[in-house]
Design a protein around this motif. Structure first.
Motif, PDB file in Angstrom:
ATOM      1  N   ARG A 128      -2.547   3.908   0.492  1.00 40.44           N
ATOM      2  CA  ARG A 128      -2.648   2.592   1.122  1.00 40.44           C
ATOM      3  C   ARG A 128      -3.978   1.925   0.794  1.00 40.44           C
ATOM      4  O   ARG A 128      -4.058   0.704   0.684  1.00 40.44           O
ATOM      5  CB  ARG A 128      -2.460   2.709   2.636  1.00 40.44           C
ATOM      6  N   PHE A 129      -5.059   2.736   0.621  1.00 41.73           N
ATOM      7  CA  PHE A 129      -6.361   2.166   0.265  1.00 41.73           C
ATOM      8  C   PHE A 129      -6.473   1.940  -1.240  1.00 41.73           C
ATOM      9  O   PHE A 129      -6.932   0.896  -1.692  1.00 41.73           O
ATOM     10  CB  PHE A 129      -7.500   3.061   0.744  1.00 41.73           C
ATOM     11  N   LEU A 157      -5.853   7.757  -9.755  1.00 42.65           N
ATOM     12  CA  LEU A 157      -5.787   7.695  -8.297  1.00 42.65           C
ATOM     13  C   LEU A 157      -4.923   8.836  -7.769  1.00 42.65           C
ATOM     14  O   LEU A 157      -3.815   9.063  -8.263  1.00 42.65           O
ATOM     15  CB  LEU A 157      -5.186   6.352  -7.848  1.00 42.65           C
ATOM     16  N   TRP A 158      -5.431   9.550  -6.768  1.00 38.76           N
ATOM     17  CA  TRP A 158      -4.631  10.577  -6.124  1.00 38.76           C
ATOM     18  C   TRP A 158      -5.105  10.744  -4.684  1.00 38.76           C
ATOM     19  O   TRP A 158      -6.210  10.333  -4.330  1.00 38.76           O
ATOM     20  CB  TRP A 158      -4.686  11.893  -6.887  1.00 38.76           C
ATOM     21  N   GLU A 159      -4.249  11.346  -3.872  1.00 34.34           N
ATOM     22  CA  GLU A 159      -4.517  11.386  -2.440  1.00 34.34           C
ATOM     23  C   GLU A 159      -5.321  12.600  -1.992  1.00 34.34           C
ATOM     24  O   GLU A 159      -6.160  12.488  -1.088  1.00 34.34           O
ATOM     25  CB  GLU A 159      -3.199  11.344  -1.656  1.00 34.34           C
ATOM     26  N   ASP A 164      -0.591  10.791   6.514  1.00 33.06           N
ATOM     27  CA  ASP A 164       0.006  10.642   7.846  1.00 33.06           C
ATOM     28  C   ASP A 164       0.584  11.939   8.396  1.00 33.06           C
ATOM     29  O   ASP A 164       0.339  12.296   9.558  1.00 33.06           O
ATOM     30  CB  ASP A 164       1.088   9.558   7.819  1.00 33.06           C
ATOM     31  N   ALA A 165       1.369  12.651   7.596  1.00 31.64           N
ATOM     32  CA  ALA A 165       2.048  13.843   8.116  1.00 31.64           C
ATOM     33  C   ALA A 165       1.037  14.879   8.595  1.00 31.64           C
ATOM     34  O   ALA A 165       1.188  15.458   9.680  1.00 31.64           O
ATOM     35  CB  ALA A 165       2.953  14.436   7.045  1.00 31.64           C
ATOM     36  N   ALA A 189      -2.316  -2.434   4.647  1.00 31.43           N
ATOM     37  CA  ALA A 189      -1.038  -2.906   5.203  1.00 31.43           C
ATOM     38  C   ALA A 189      -0.742  -2.256   6.550  1.00 31.43           C
ATOM     39  O   ALA A 189      -0.270  -2.922   7.486  1.00 31.43           O
ATOM     40  CB  ALA A 189       0.086  -2.616   4.206  1.00 31.43           C
ATOM     41  N   ASP A 190      -1.019  -0.950   6.679  1.00 32.88           N
ATOM     42  CA  ASP A 190      -0.766  -0.262   7.953  1.00 32.88           C
ATOM     43  C   ASP A 190      -1.600  -0.858   9.075  1.00 32.88           C
ATOM     44  O   ASP A 190      -1.097  -1.120  10.184  1.00 32.88           O
ATOM     45  CB  ASP A 190      -1.087   1.227   7.823  1.00 32.88           C
ATOM     46  N   ASN A 191      -2.882  -1.068   8.817  1.00 27.93           N
ATOM     47  CA  ASN A 191      -3.769  -1.570   9.871  1.00 27.93           C
ATOM     48  C   ASN A 191      -3.461  -3.018  10.240  1.00 27.93           C
ATOM     49  O   ASN A 191      -3.626  -3.413  11.394  1.00 27.93           O
ATOM     50  CB  ASN A 191      -5.228  -1.410   9.458  1.00 27.93           C
ATOM     51  N   ARG A 192      -3.030  -3.805   9.277  1.00 23.76           N
ATOM     52  CA  ARG A 192      -2.604  -5.171   9.599  1.00 23.76           C
ATOM     53  C   ARG A 192      -1.440  -5.147  10.594  1.00 23.76           C
ATOM     54  O   ARG A 192      -1.424  -5.881  11.579  1.00 23.76           O
ATOM     55  CB  ARG A 192      -2.182  -5.910   8.326  1.00 23.76           C
TER      56      ARG A 192
END
Length: 334
Positions: free
Chosen positions: A71-72, A98-100, A226-227, A277-280
């Motif tokens: 998301r970032f 990019l990776w999480e 999230d999980a 998007a999540d925080n919006r």
């Protein structure tokens, strides 16, 4: 010391006489302030024109390397791509790595594997192996700019982002104001303790909340996913029934809200970072109280500019930490 431009050039650019320009450059008395301002503006315009000539026809390839939740990275990638045309007449392209989540070794491997790069914008762990990899890139003539979280002992050419310690202080100030006399302990969530920026936010927050009588409960190592974050937050809430406020340093806020919901617990104050998007959505729904945010496009522009400055393509300009914006449901930008 002679000026970098001839008096005649500055006079032509400003429309003033050479004698007037000479008086301004040598700081002689009897010159009006608006005349000095005209000469300064003419010099600034000449600097821009010189930079454009240096950029004309040049091609640059910039690598963006980030371990961060999608998301970032998605938001920052969009910011980079939107700012690429701003460097015309040069042609600037970007490659994204990019990776999480993953070990430090993965970051080091990516940095060692960069080929044909003219510079790197990097969000990485502050670890000795990463420092060594950055230093290797710089020694090879590839400037590195750290973003959002710094690696200050490396030879990176600059840091772009907010003052993370100041952000933590700001979050604690808001927390104290909004909670007032309401009894509540505070949950602080981090993605990884190896990210220096998150550690600086946490230190600032703890420092400013000291003496409040509130216990701070820490959750970390979720990578902001999230999980994982929901499981860790759920465990922390079950073990700490007095927690009813959150400072989210590392993201995963949808999961944190879900954990409160699963236990039927109310969250009195929820302060987060970054207007993704999540925080919006969570702001609009009233599920979080405020987001500490900064302009990602301005960050992207500055990061690329620092690289081009280091390569001698643009004149050096002073930099400062990005200002922190406190965004609530009532001033949410479009």
């Amino acid at each position: 010391m002679p000026h970098r431009y001839k008096v005649r050039e500055i006079a032509q650019q400003s429309g003033l006489s050479e004698a007037t320009v000479d008086r301004v450059l040598h700081r002689r008395p009897g010159v009006r302030e608006n005349t000095r301002a005209e000469v300064e503006q003419a010099i600034a315009d000449l600097d821009k024109q010189r930079a454009q000539l240096r950029l004309n026809g040049r091609r640059y390839l910039i690598d963006v390397v980030m371990q961060t939740p999608h998301r970032f990275s998605d938001a920052f990638r969009a910011a980079i791509e939107a700012e690429l045309p701003a460097f015309a007449p040069a042609m600037v392209r970007a490659r994204f790595h990019l990776w999480e989540s993953g070990p430090t070794d993965q970051m080091v491997e990516v940095l060692h594997g960069l080929r044909g790069s003219h510079g790197v914008v990097l969000k990485a762990q502050d670890a000795p192996d990463v420092v060594e990899a950055i230093d290797g890139l710089v020694e090879a003539g590839i400037p590195v700019v750290t973003y959002a979280t710094d690696v200050p002992t490396s030879s990176r050419c600059g840091y772009v982002g907010i003052d993370n310690h100041g952000a933590g202080l700001t979050a604690a100030y808001l927390m104290r104001q909004w909670l007032g006399s309401t009894p509540s302990d505070v949950l602080i969530t981090l993605s990884r303790t190896v990210f220096r920026g998150e550690g600086e936010r946490e230190v600032g927050f703890r420092t400013a909340l000291r003496g409040s009588g509130r216990t701070i409960v820490e959750v970390s190592d979720s990578d902001g996913i999230d999980a994982t974050n929901e499981r860790l937050v759920l465990e922390a809430l079950e073990q700490n029934p007095a927690v009813s406020a959150v400072y989210s340093v590392g993201g995963g806020n949808t999961a944190t809200v879900a954990a409160f919901d699963r236990l039927g617990r109310a969250c009195q104050v929820f302060i987060a970072h970054d207007l993704d998007a999540d925080n919006r959505r969570l702001l609009r729904e009233g599920r979080i109280s405020a987001v500490l945010h900064n302009d990602l496009r301005a960050d992207a522009r500055l990061g690329m500019r620092l690289i081009l400055q280091e390569r001698g393509a643009l004149p050096a300009e002073p930099t400062r930490p990005a200002p922190i914006q406190v965004v609530t449901p009532y001033n949410l930008p479009l």
